[in-house]
Design an enzyme around this catalytic site. Structure first.
Site, PDB file in Angstrom:
ATOM      1  N   GLU A 128      -0.557  -9.218  -0.537  1.00  0.00           N
ATOM      2  CA  GLU A 128      -1.986  -9.473  -0.255  1.00  0.00           C
ATOM      3  C   GLU A 128      -2.808  -9.441  -1.548  1.00  0.00           C
ATOM      4  O   GLU A 128      -3.733 -10.226  -1.724  1.00  0.00           O
ATOM      5  CB  GLU A 128      -2.500  -8.442   0.760  1.00  0.00           C
ATOM      6  CG  GLU A 128      -1.878  -8.671   2.132  1.00  0.00           C
ATOM      7  CD  GLU A 128      -2.092  -7.508   3.087  1.00  0.00           C
ATOM      8  OE1 GLU A 128      -1.706  -6.367   2.740  1.00  0.00           O
ATOM      9  OE2 GLU A 128      -2.640  -7.721   4.176  1.00  0.00           O
ATOM     10  N   GLU A 139       4.952  -5.081   7.081  1.00  0.00           N
ATOM     11  CA  GLU A 139       4.256  -3.978   7.759  1.00  0.00           C
ATOM     12  C   GLU A 139       4.765  -3.749   9.172  1.00  0.00           C
ATOM     13  O   GLU A 139       4.771  -2.626   9.671  1.00  0.00           O
ATOM     14  CB  GLU A 139       2.745  -4.250   7.798  1.00  0.00           C
ATOM     15  CG  GLU A 139       2.043  -4.148   6.449  1.00  0.00           C
ATOM     16  CD  GLU A 139       2.014  -5.438   5.644  1.00  0.00           C
ATOM     17  OE1 GLU A 139       2.787  -6.373   5.963  1.00  0.00           O
ATOM     18  OE2 GLU A 139       1.221  -5.521   4.694  1.00  0.00           O
ATOM     19  N   ALA A 182       0.860  -1.176   0.000  1.00  0.00           N
ATOM     20  CA  ALA A 182       0.000   0.000   0.000  1.00  0.00           C
ATOM     21  C   ALA A 182       0.901   1.232   0.000  1.00  0.00           C
ATOM     22  O   ALA A 182       2.063   1.163   0.423  1.00  0.00           O
ATOM     23  CB  ALA A 182      -0.883  -0.010   1.244  1.00  0.00           C
ATOM     24  N   GLY A 233       0.752  -4.956   0.951  1.00  0.00           N
ATOM     25  CA  GLY A 233      -0.476  -5.000   0.158  1.00  0.00           C
ATOM     26  C   GLY A 233      -0.259  -5.663  -1.200  1.00  0.00           C
ATOM     27  O   GLY A 233      -1.199  -6.224  -1.774  1.00  0.00           O
TER      28      GLY A 233
HETATM   29  N1  CAA Z   1       4.647   3.208  -0.536  1.00  0.00           N
HETATM   30  C1  CAA Z   1       5.071   4.378  -1.062  1.00  0.00           C
HETATM   31  N2  CAA Z   1       6.240   4.503  -1.724  1.00  0.00           N
HETATM   32  C2  CAA Z   1       6.996   3.396  -1.871  1.00  0.00           C
HETATM   33  C3  CAA Z   1       6.620   2.154  -1.328  1.00  0.00           C
HETATM   34  C4  CAA Z   1       5.374   2.083  -0.646  1.00  0.00           C
HETATM   35  N3  CAA Z   1       4.913   0.938  -0.153  1.00  0.00           N
HETATM   36  N4  CAA Z   1       7.599   1.252  -1.615  1.00  0.00           N
HETATM   37  C5  CAA Z   1       8.533   1.919  -2.303  1.00  0.00           C
HETATM   38  N5  CAA Z   1       8.184   3.210  -2.459  1.00  0.00           N
HETATM   39  C6  CAA Z   1       8.918   4.271  -3.148  1.00  0.00           C
HETATM   40  C7  CAA Z   1      10.104   4.757  -2.325  1.00  0.00           C
HETATM   41  O1  CAA Z   1       9.684   5.705  -1.376  1.00  0.00           O
HETATM   42  C8  CAA Z   1      10.974   5.329  -3.411  1.00  0.00           C
HETATM   43  O2  CAA Z   1      10.463   6.599  -3.768  1.00  0.00           O
HETATM   44  P1  CAA Z   1      11.483   7.870  -3.932  1.00  0.00           P
HETATM   45  O3  CAA Z   1      12.317   7.493  -5.136  1.00  0.00           O
HETATM   46  O4  CAA Z   1      10.555   9.001  -4.158  1.00  0.00           O
HETATM   47  O5  CAA Z   1      12.291   7.921  -2.677  1.00  0.00           O
HETATM   48  C9  CAA Z   1      10.736   4.403  -4.608  1.00  0.00           C
HETATM   49  O6  CAA Z   1       9.500   3.741  -4.336  1.00  0.00           O
HETATM   50  C10 CAA Z   1      11.813   3.335  -4.769  1.00  0.00           C
HETATM   51  O7  CAA Z   1      11.945   2.656  -3.527  1.00  0.00           O
HETATM   52  P2  CAA Z   1      13.337   2.519  -2.718  1.00  0.00           P
HETATM   53  O8  CAA Z   1      14.231   3.664  -3.036  1.00  0.00           O
HETATM   54  O9  CAA Z   1      12.986   2.277  -1.280  1.00  0.00           O
HETATM   55  O10 CAA Z   1      13.908   1.197  -3.421  1.00  0.00           O
HETATM   56  P3  CAA Z   1      14.885   0.110  -2.770  1.00  0.00           P
HETATM   57  O11 CAA Z   1      15.273  -0.790  -3.901  1.00  0.00           O
HETATM   58  O12 CAA Z   1      15.964   0.767  -1.982  1.00  0.00           O
HETATM   59  O13 CAA Z   1      13.972  -0.706  -1.743  1.00  0.00           O
HETATM   60  C11 CAA Z   1      12.013  -1.881  -1.028  1.00  0.00           C
HETATM   61  C12 CAA Z   1      12.907  -1.468  -2.217  1.00  0.00           C
HETATM   62  C13 CAA Z   1      12.786  -2.834  -0.103  1.00  0.00           C
HETATM   63  C14 CAA Z   1      10.806  -2.595  -1.626  1.00  0.00           C
HETATM   64  C15 CAA Z   1      11.573  -0.607  -0.233  1.00  0.00           C
HETATM   65  O14 CAA Z   1      11.063   0.336  -1.142  1.00  0.00           O
HETATM   66  C16 CAA Z   1      10.520  -0.860   0.807  1.00  0.00           C
HETATM   67  O15 CAA Z   1      10.828  -1.363   1.871  1.00  0.00           O
HETATM   68  N6  CAA Z   1       9.248  -0.485   0.504  1.00  0.00           N
HETATM   69  C17 CAA Z   1       8.160  -0.555   1.445  1.00  0.00           C
HETATM   70  C18 CAA Z   1       7.689  -1.980   1.640  1.00  0.00           C
HETATM   71  C19 CAA Z   1       6.583  -1.993   2.685  1.00  0.00           C
HETATM   72  O16 CAA Z   1       6.774  -1.666   3.839  1.00  0.00           O
HETATM   73  N7  CAA Z   1       5.361  -2.399   2.254  1.00  0.00           N
HETATM   74  C20 CAA Z   1       4.205  -2.440   3.122  1.00  0.00           C
HETATM   75  C21 CAA Z   1       3.413  -1.160   3.001  1.00  0.00           C
HETATM   76  S1  CAA Z   1       2.079  -1.026   4.186  1.00  0.00           S
HETATM   77  C22 CAA Z   1       0.851  -2.042   3.583  1.00  0.00           C
HETATM   78  O17 CAA Z   1       0.982  -2.621   2.512  1.00  0.00           O
HETATM   79  C23 CAA Z   1      -0.385  -2.127   4.449  1.00  0.00           C
HETATM   80  C24 CAA Z   1      -1.372  -3.147   4.045  1.00  0.00           C
HETATM   81  O18 CAA Z   1      -1.300  -4.283   4.434  1.00  0.00           O
HETATM   82  C25 CAA Z   1      -2.513  -2.764   3.232  1.00  0.00           C
END
Ligand code: CAA
Length: 257
Positions: free
Chosen positions: A111, A131, A65, A108
């Site tokens: 999911e 998460e 998400a 998400g």
């Molecule tokens: N939401 C918003 N932006 C996201 C994102 C997310 N879930 N995942 C990645 N991005 C964005 C980053 O902020 C980044 O944007 P900027 O270039 O503007 O900084 C861009 O995508 C590229 O990401 P990274 O620079 O972080 O890339 P990376 O290769 O270094 O890392 C990753 C990749 C490990 C996937 C890392 O992006 C990450 O940990 N993402 C979040 C994963 C996460 O926590 N997901 C769960 C979200 S909460 C949820 O999903 C709730 C639910 O159950 C409904």
């Protein structure tokens, strides 16, 4: 017709939908989910389409998400908006949906893949419910669906640590149908989709319905409970800190408040 965040292609009786927010690893914001659900519902009533392949790009199926969209939300905001309730409509789509997964398939995103009827994954795909690392829990079915696939003990480890797991491990817990070379993910998914599209549409529909019946019952209660708990976490300082730290690209400092 394609939309801003969902590219649609028709190949015979198969619709290929591609999540398209590459700059943010296909983070699932509300407009993307609205467009996806709208398109799936339109396909469901289109007699020309018999199976759907849902995919992302080489780097990500979807990294979860959209954290930036919800980082500042309160419990009341989350509870009132109830954005995750619309995901239930994906479950109601009667045509089979195959998730073709490359790259990150997290939160998400994982999911969403689990809402589909099969998951074909590339060897390099990375699954996870991370998460917990941003101060919340899965909110779109992860605690219920992953637990049904992996069993309590493996699901606990994956959800409480948030660690990523590869396609082979996902296949070993029964979540991934087939692991294929990354470059062949969409091609292999299309082969299966075309095979399904060649069968009796009513038999396919009833077969899908009957298989899904095996999972009904307390799942609805579980999902409702999970969603409420997810929203409740937006009343904690740790959720604000976790999501802020992600956006600021630093380690989170959790205080238990
Ligand atoms: N939401 C918003 N932006 C996201 C994102 C997310 N879930 N995942 C990645 N991005 C964005 C980053 O902020 C980044 O944007 P900027 O270039 O503007 O900084 C861009 O995508 C590229 O990401 P990274 O620079 O972080 O890339 P990376 O290769 O270094 O890392 C990753 C990749 C490990 C996937 C890392 O992006 C990450 O940990 N993402 C979040 C994963 C996460 O926590 N997901 C769960 C979200 S909460 C949820 O999903 C709730 C639910 O159950 C409904």
């Amino acid at each position: 017709m394609s939309t801003e965040f969902i590219l649609k292609q028709i190949d015979g009786a198969v619709a290929v939908l591609r999540l398209n927010r590459p700059d943010v690893l296909n983070a699932l914001n509300i407009p993307l989910m609205d467009q996806l659900i709208g398109m799936l519902e339109a396909i469901d009533t289109d007699p020309g389409v018999r199976c759907v392949v849902l995919t992302g790009n080489d780097r990500a199926f979807a990294a979860g998400a959209d954290i930036k969209e919800m980082a500042e939300a309160s419990v009341v905001d989350m509870y009132e908006r109830n954005n995750l309730a619309r995901w239930e409509r994906i479950k109601k789509v009667r045509k089979p949906i195959i998730a073709a997964v490359n790259g990150f398939c997290l939160g998400g995103g994982c999911e969403l893949a689990m809402h589909c009827d099969m998951i074909i994954a590339g060897e390099g795909a990375q699954f996870g419910q991370p998460e917990i690392n941003i101060g919340v829990i899965p909110g779109a079915g992860g605690t219920q669906r992953l637990t049904r696939e992996a069993g309590k003990f493996r699901a606990m480890e994956l959800i409480l640590t948030g660690r990523f797991f590869g396609a082979k491990e996902a296949a070993s817990i029964g979540m991934v149908t087939r692991v294929v070379p990354d470059a062949l993910v969409v091609e292999e998914s299309m082969k299966i989709a075309k095979d399904i599209a060649s069968k009796s549409p009513m038999a396919v529909r009833f077969a899908k319905e009957a298989v899904l019946k095996a999972f009904d019952g307390t799942l609805a209660d579980g999902l409702d409970y999970e969603r409420k708990m997810f929203y409740m976490l937006f009343g904690t300082e740790d959720q604000k800190e976790g999501m802020k730290a992600f956006i600021e690209k630093r380690k989170a400092n959790y205080t238990g408040k």
